[in-house]
Design a protein around this motif. Structure first.
Motif, PDB file in Angstrom:
ATOM      1  N   GLY A  77       3.530   3.891   1.000  1.00  0.00           N
ATOM      2  CA  GLY A  77       4.123   3.681   2.317  1.00  0.00           C
ATOM      3  C   GLY A  77       3.562   4.632   3.351  1.00  0.00           C
ATOM      4  N   ASN A  78       3.362   5.877   2.949  1.00  0.00           N
ATOM      5  CA  ASN A  78       2.813   6.871   3.862  1.00  0.00           C
ATOM      6  C   ASN A  78       1.371   6.541   4.230  1.00  0.00           C
ATOM      7  OD1 ASN A  78       3.167   9.497   5.229  1.00  0.00           O
ATOM      8  ND2 ASN A  78       1.576  10.194   3.811  1.00  0.00           N
ATOM      9  N   TYR A  79       0.623   6.027   3.252  1.00  0.00           N
ATOM     10  CA  TYR A  79      -0.774   5.646   3.509  1.00  0.00           C
ATOM     11  C   TYR A  79      -0.845   4.524   4.544  1.00  0.00           C
ATOM     12  CZ  TYR A  79      -5.414   3.669   2.691  1.00  0.00           C
ATOM     13  OH  TYR A  79      -6.682   3.167   2.858  1.00  0.00           O
ATOM     14  N   VAL A  80       0.004   3.529   4.391  1.00  0.00           N
ATOM     15  CA  VAL A  80       0.014   2.422   5.351  1.00  0.00           C
ATOM     16  C   VAL A  80       0.420   2.922   6.739  1.00  0.00           C
ATOM     17  CG1 VAL A  80       1.154   0.261   5.985  1.00  0.00           C
ATOM     18  CG2 VAL A  80       0.417   0.633   3.628  1.00  0.00           C
ATOM     19  N   SER A  81       1.433   3.766   6.794  1.00  0.00           N
ATOM     20  CA  SER A  81       1.912   4.271   8.087  1.00  0.00           C
ATOM     21  C   SER A  81       0.845   5.078   8.816  1.00  0.00           C
ATOM     22  CB  SER A  81       3.156   5.144   7.882  1.00  0.00           C
ATOM     23  OG  SER A  81       4.221   4.392   7.347  1.00  0.00           O
ATOM     24  N   SER A  82       0.085   5.864   8.059  1.00  0.00           N
ATOM     25  CA  SER A  82      -0.889   6.759   8.685  1.00  0.00           C
ATOM     26  C   SER A  82      -2.205   6.073   9.030  1.00  0.00           C
ATOM     27  CB  SER A  82      -1.165   7.957   7.769  1.00  0.00           C
ATOM     28  OG  SER A  82      -1.721   7.530   6.537  1.00  0.00           O
ATOM     29  N   THR A  83      -2.459   4.899   8.440  1.00  0.00           N
ATOM     30  CA  THR A  83      -3.742   4.226   8.687  1.00  0.00           C
ATOM     31  C   THR A  83      -3.569   2.815   9.247  1.00  0.00           C
ATOM     32  OG1 THR A  83      -3.827   3.396   6.398  1.00  0.00           O
ATOM     33  CG2 THR A  83      -4.870   5.529   6.838  1.00  0.00           C
ATOM     34  N   ARG A  84      -2.345   2.462   9.610  1.00  0.00           N
ATOM     35  CA  ARG A  84      -2.083   1.084  10.037  1.00  0.00           C
ATOM     36  C   ARG A  84      -2.953   0.669  11.222  1.00  0.00           C
ATOM     37  NH1 ARG A  84       1.967  -2.561   9.130  1.00  0.00           N
ATOM     38  NH2 ARG A  84       3.252  -1.038   8.022  1.00  0.00           N
ATOM     39  N   ALA A  85      -3.238   1.601  12.127  1.00  0.00           N
ATOM     40  CA  ALA A  85      -4.002   1.251  13.329  1.00  0.00           C
ATOM     41  C   ALA A  85      -5.391   0.731  12.986  1.00  0.00           C
ATOM     42  CB  ALA A  85      -4.103   2.463  14.252  1.00  0.00           C
ATOM     43  N   SER A  86      -5.976   1.244  11.916  1.00  0.00           N
ATOM     44  CA  SER A  86      -7.332   0.835  11.546  1.00  0.00           C
ATOM     45  C   SER A  86      -7.367  -0.069  10.320  1.00  0.00           C
ATOM     46  CB  SER A  86      -8.192   2.077  11.280  1.00  0.00           C
ATOM     47  OG  SER A  86      -7.630   2.866  10.238  1.00  0.00           O
ATOM     48  N   MET A  87      -6.209  -0.356   9.743  1.00  0.00           N
ATOM     49  CA  MET A  87      -6.152  -1.142   8.515  1.00  0.00           C
ATOM     50  C   MET A  87      -5.996  -2.626   8.837  1.00  0.00           C
ATOM     51  SD  MET A  87      -3.405  -0.852   5.368  1.00  0.00           S
ATOM     52  CE  MET A  87      -3.882   0.840   5.001  1.00  0.00           C
ATOM     53  N   PRO A  88      -6.784  -3.492   8.192  1.00  0.00           N
ATOM     54  CA  PRO A  88      -6.601  -4.936   8.396  1.00  0.00           C
ATOM     55  C   PRO A  88      -5.172  -5.344   8.041  1.00  0.00           C
ATOM     56  CG  PRO A  88      -8.648  -4.501   7.224  1.00  0.00           C
ATOM     57  CD  PRO A  88      -7.907  -3.195   7.292  1.00  0.00           C
ATOM     58  N   PRO A  89      -4.562  -6.200   8.830  1.00  0.00           N
ATOM     59  CA  PRO A  89      -3.163  -6.587   8.594  1.00  0.00           C
ATOM     60  C   PRO A  89      -2.910  -7.142   7.197  1.00  0.00           C
ATOM     61  CG  PRO A  89      -3.876  -7.315  10.755  1.00  0.00           C
ATOM     62  CD  PRO A  89      -5.100  -6.797  10.063  1.00  0.00           C
ATOM     63  N   ASP A  90      -3.861  -7.912   6.657  1.00  0.00           N
ATOM     64  CA  ASP A  90      -3.633  -8.489   5.333  1.00  0.00           C
ATOM     65  C   ASP A  90      -3.640  -7.408   4.253  1.00  0.00           C
ATOM     66  OD1 ASP A  90      -6.349  -8.072   5.787  1.00  0.00           O
ATOM     67  OD2 ASP A  90      -6.957  -9.630   4.364  1.00  0.00           O
ATOM     68  N   THR A  91      -4.443  -6.351   4.457  1.00  0.00           N
ATOM     69  CA  THR A  91      -4.456  -5.240   3.507  1.00  0.00           C
ATOM     70  C   THR A  91      -3.119  -4.506   3.523  1.00  0.00           C
ATOM     71  OG1 THR A  91      -6.844  -4.937   3.768  1.00  0.00           O
ATOM     72  CG2 THR A  91      -5.598  -3.085   2.854  1.00  0.00           C
ATOM     73  N   ALA A  92      -2.626  -4.231   4.728  1.00  0.00           N
ATOM     74  CA  ALA A  92      -1.330  -3.563   4.853  1.00  0.00           C
ATOM     75  C   ALA A  92      -0.229  -4.405   4.218  1.00  0.00           C
ATOM     76  CB  ALA A  92      -1.017  -3.297   6.322  1.00  0.00           C
ATOM     77  N   ALA A  93      -0.294  -5.709   4.411  1.00  0.00           N
ATOM     78  CA  ALA A  93       0.726  -6.601   3.858  1.00  0.00           C
ATOM     79  C   ALA A  93       0.702  -6.580   2.335  1.00  0.00           C
ATOM     80  CB  ALA A  93       0.518  -8.019   4.377  1.00  0.00           C
ATOM     81  N   ARG A  94      -0.505  -6.562   1.757  1.00  0.00           N
ATOM     82  CA  ARG A  94      -0.608  -6.540   0.291  1.00  0.00           C
ATOM     83  C   ARG A  94      -0.064  -5.231  -0.271  1.00  0.00           C
ATOM     84  NH1 ARG A  94      -5.715  -8.931   1.247  1.00  0.00           N
ATOM     85  NH2 ARG A  94      -6.757  -6.928   0.905  1.00  0.00           N
ATOM     86  N   ILE A  95      -0.361  -4.121   0.406  1.00  0.00           N
ATOM     87  CA  ILE A  95       0.140  -2.830  -0.072  1.00  0.00           C
ATOM     88  C   ILE A  95       1.660  -2.787   0.007  1.00  0.00           C
ATOM     89  CG2 ILE A  95       0.190  -0.344   0.378  1.00  0.00           C
ATOM     90  CD1 ILE A  95      -2.705  -0.559   1.325  1.00  0.00           C
ATOM     91  N   MET A  96       2.209  -3.270   1.110  1.00  0.00           N
ATOM     92  CA  MET A  96       3.664  -3.241   1.254  1.00  0.00           C
ATOM     93  C   MET A  96       4.338  -4.216   0.289  1.00  0.00           C
ATOM     94  SD  MET A  96       3.985  -0.772   3.163  1.00  0.00           S
ATOM     95  CE  MET A  96       5.781  -0.807   3.112  1.00  0.00           C
ATOM     96  N   GLU A  97       3.637  -5.270  -0.088  1.00  0.00           N
ATOM     97  CA  GLU A  97       4.170  -6.164  -1.121  1.00  0.00           C
ATOM     98  C   GLU A  97       4.251  -5.433  -2.463  1.00  0.00           C
ATOM     99  OE1 GLU A  97       3.201 -10.478  -3.273  1.00  0.00           O
ATOM    100  OE2 GLU A  97       1.851  -9.671  -1.741  1.00  0.00           O
ATOM    101  N   THR A  98       3.234  -4.610  -2.747  1.00  0.00           N
ATOM    102  CA  THR A  98       3.261  -3.799  -3.967  1.00  0.00           C
ATOM    103  C   THR A  98       4.414  -2.808  -3.929  1.00  0.00           C
ATOM    104  OG1 THR A  98       0.857  -3.990  -4.258  1.00  0.00           O
ATOM    105  CG2 THR A  98       1.957  -2.157  -5.376  1.00  0.00           C
ATOM    106  N   VAL A  99       4.641  -2.194  -2.769  1.00  0.00           N
ATOM    107  CA  VAL A  99       5.767  -1.274  -2.614  1.00  0.00           C
ATOM    108  C   VAL A  99       7.079  -1.984  -2.932  1.00  0.00           C
ATOM    109  CG1 VAL A  99       7.127   0.012  -0.914  1.00  0.00           C
ATOM    110  CG2 VAL A  99       4.635   0.273  -0.977  1.00  0.00           C
ATOM    111  N   GLU A 100       7.226  -3.184  -2.425  1.00  0.00           N
ATOM    112  CA  GLU A 100       8.441  -3.956  -2.684  1.00  0.00           C
ATOM    113  C   GLU A 100       8.583  -4.270  -4.168  1.00  0.00           C
ATOM    114  OE1 GLU A 100      10.469  -8.229  -1.370  1.00  0.00           O
ATOM    115  OE2 GLU A 100       8.800  -7.393  -0.223  1.00  0.00           O
ATOM    116  N   GLN A 101       7.483  -4.627  -4.810  1.00  0.00           N
ATOM    117  CA  GLN A 101       7.521  -4.946  -6.240  1.00  0.00           C
ATOM    118  C   GLN A 101       7.865  -3.714  -7.075  1.00  0.00           C
ATOM    119  OE1 GLN A 101       3.548  -6.547  -6.561  1.00  0.00           O
ATOM    120  NE2 GLN A 101       4.257  -8.668  -6.414  1.00  0.00           N
TER     121      GLN A 101
END
Length: 227
Positions: A168-192
């Motif tokens: 979660g921290n990785y997504v928050s700190s790099t969201r500006a430069s991260m492709p939206p689909d990558t962020a979505a996949r990571i957050m899906e893993t967090v949910e799982q």
């Protein structure tokens, strides 16, 4: 043979990941200060007194008195040591002493794979020593906690909670430069991963260790394969 549920309850460590990491690090620092010389050689000190080290550790960690320290541990320091892997204790004249077993040299490594099926939330309180060389696999999610060169001793629950925090921290700190689909996949893993902590159905915790020094405690139900 003991009752597995009682054994799990007896070894449960109810500390946050950060507090557990701080406590174990300080304990190892104290041990090394007495038992290991400046070049890594043994000093000849083989045992340290549990009571004396408990007081030193309490002071180093900033607890006001022993009752406050034991309240944080959920019991006595002597009992807490029983929950930690690679700790050996002995009793002499009514007093307890302990030592921390050293890691074997590389030429003595024996690769292992330890597999535990998590069947209830009780299993999440097992203590897992993940060696600096080990990685953890959760095949149901195709998820891995990689080796990072550091030893981690914590409950399985806290290992996963820390992975959730890191992602979660990785997504928050790099969201500006991260492709939206990558962020979505990571957050899906967090949910799982969060769902795994509910243990709605069994899942698998596999520790791969080329050194063979990782430990799951208690070990009942753990399948150990030497590779």
């Amino acid at each position: 043979m003991g009752n597995p549920i009682n054994d799990l309850e007896a070894t449960k460590i109810d500390l946050s990941h950060q507090e557990m990491d701080r406590l174990v690090t300080e304990l190892e620092n104290i041990w090394n200060a007495f038992a290991v010389g400046p070049e890594g050689e043994p000093t000849g000190v083989e045992w340290l007194p549990v009571a004396g080290i408990a007081d030193a550790l309490r002071e180093d960690l900033g607890y006001e008195d022993m009752p406050e320290f034991e309240d944080a541990l959920g019991g006595t320091f002597n009992d807490f040591l029983d929950k930690l892997p690679r700790i050996v204790k002995k009793e002499t004249d009514g007093k307890f002493y302990f030592q921390i077993l050293p890691e074997p040299p590389r030429e003595q490594w024996k690769a292992t794979r330890q597999t535990l099926t998590i069947q209830s939330r009780n299993d999440l309180w097992r203590v897992c020593l993940k060696s600096p060389h080990a990685r953890v696999e959760i095949p149901e999610l195709e998820f891995e906690i990689s080796a990072d060169g550091k030893k981690h001793i914590d409950s399985i629950y806290n290992h996963i909670a820390q992975a959730i925090f890191n992602l979660g921290n990785y997504v928050s700190s790099t969201r500006a430069s991260m492709p939206p689909d990558t962020a979505a996949r990571i957050m899906e893993t967090v949910e799982q991963l969060n769902v795994l902590l509910d243990v709605e159905k069994p899942w698998t915790w596999i520790v791969h260790d080329p050194a063979g020094i990782s430990v799951l405690k208690p070990a009942d139900g753990v399948l150990l394969d030497e590779l």
